[in-house]
Enzyme design. Sequence first.
Site, PDB file in Angstrom:
ATOM      1  N   LEU A  98      40.741  44.954  35.687  1.00 56.46           N
ATOM      2  CA  LEU A  98      42.044  44.459  36.109  1.00 56.46           C
ATOM      3  C   LEU A  98      42.149  44.506  37.623  1.00 56.46           C
ATOM      4  O   LEU A  98      41.911  45.554  38.236  1.00 56.46           O
ATOM      5  CB  LEU A  98      43.152  45.305  35.473  1.00 56.46           C
ATOM      6  CG  LEU A  98      44.583  44.978  35.894  1.00 56.46           C
ATOM      7  CD1 LEU A  98      44.956  43.553  35.492  1.00 56.46           C
ATOM      8  CD2 LEU A  98      45.551  45.984  35.300  1.00 56.46           C
ATOM      9  N   HIS A  99      42.466  43.383  38.226  1.00 52.56           N
ATOM     10  CA  HIS A  99      42.647  43.337  39.670  1.00 52.56           C
ATOM     11  C   HIS A  99      43.591  42.203  40.043  1.00 52.56           C
ATOM     12  O   HIS A  99      43.709  41.227  39.318  1.00 52.56           O
ATOM     13  CB  HIS A  99      41.305  43.196  40.403  1.00 52.56           C
ATOM     14  CG  HIS A  99      40.550  41.945  40.096  1.00 52.56           C
ATOM     15  ND1 HIS A  99      39.861  41.752  38.908  1.00 52.56           N
ATOM     16  CD2 HIS A  99      40.378  40.815  40.815  1.00 52.56           C
ATOM     17  CE1 HIS A  99      39.294  40.559  38.921  1.00 52.56           C
ATOM     18  NE2 HIS A  99      39.596  39.964  40.057  1.00 52.56           N
ATOM     19  N   TRP A 100      44.258  42.384  41.156  1.00 48.66           N
ATOM     20  CA  TRP A 100      45.216  41.405  41.667  1.00 48.66           C
ATOM     21  C   TRP A 100      44.812  41.060  43.085  1.00 48.66           C
ATOM     22  O   TRP A 100      44.416  41.937  43.855  1.00 48.66           O
ATOM     23  CB  TRP A 100      46.626  41.988  41.666  1.00 48.66           C
ATOM     24  CG  TRP A 100      47.124  42.330  40.302  1.00 48.66           C
ATOM     25  CD1 TRP A 100      46.739  43.392  39.533  1.00 48.66           C
ATOM     26  CD2 TRP A 100      48.073  41.604  39.533  1.00 48.66           C
ATOM     27  NE1 TRP A 100      47.409  43.360  38.339  1.00 48.66           N
ATOM     28  CE2 TRP A 100      48.239  42.284  38.313  1.00 48.66           C
ATOM     29  CE3 TRP A 100      48.821  40.454  39.767  1.00 48.66           C
ATOM     30  CZ2 TRP A 100      49.105  41.850  37.327  1.00 48.66           C
ATOM     31  CZ3 TRP A 100      49.699  40.030  38.779  1.00 48.66           C
ATOM     32  CH2 TRP A 100      49.833  40.714  37.580  1.00 48.66           C
TER      33      TRP A 100
END
Length: 111
Positions: A98-100
Amino acid sequence: MPEDFYCEEVLSGKTQVTKVMETENILAYYHTRPFWPTHIVAIPKKHISSLITLEESDNELLLELLGVIKKVSAKVKEEKGACRVITNLGEYQDSKHLHWHIVSGKPLREE
């Protein structure tokens, strides 16, 4: 690219990064291969493969992550006038962690 660049390279310390903000559970840093002039990545330090695999038990972590994204985004908006906050899923997600992305400016190259 490894299956999980963030765990295997960044969080392990193999790849050095320039930190923007860090908490006990979250790391935001300048992208190692930026696609935009301002390109920051925010990740949980716990391995979560994507937005859609979050568990109920991850709710507090997600709130902390969004809090970091909010602070970093506000600073980028203040400095640059605008920004985008992006996450990817499926084929669009190169690293299965998960990364933004918090980005500003015109793309530096074509996808």
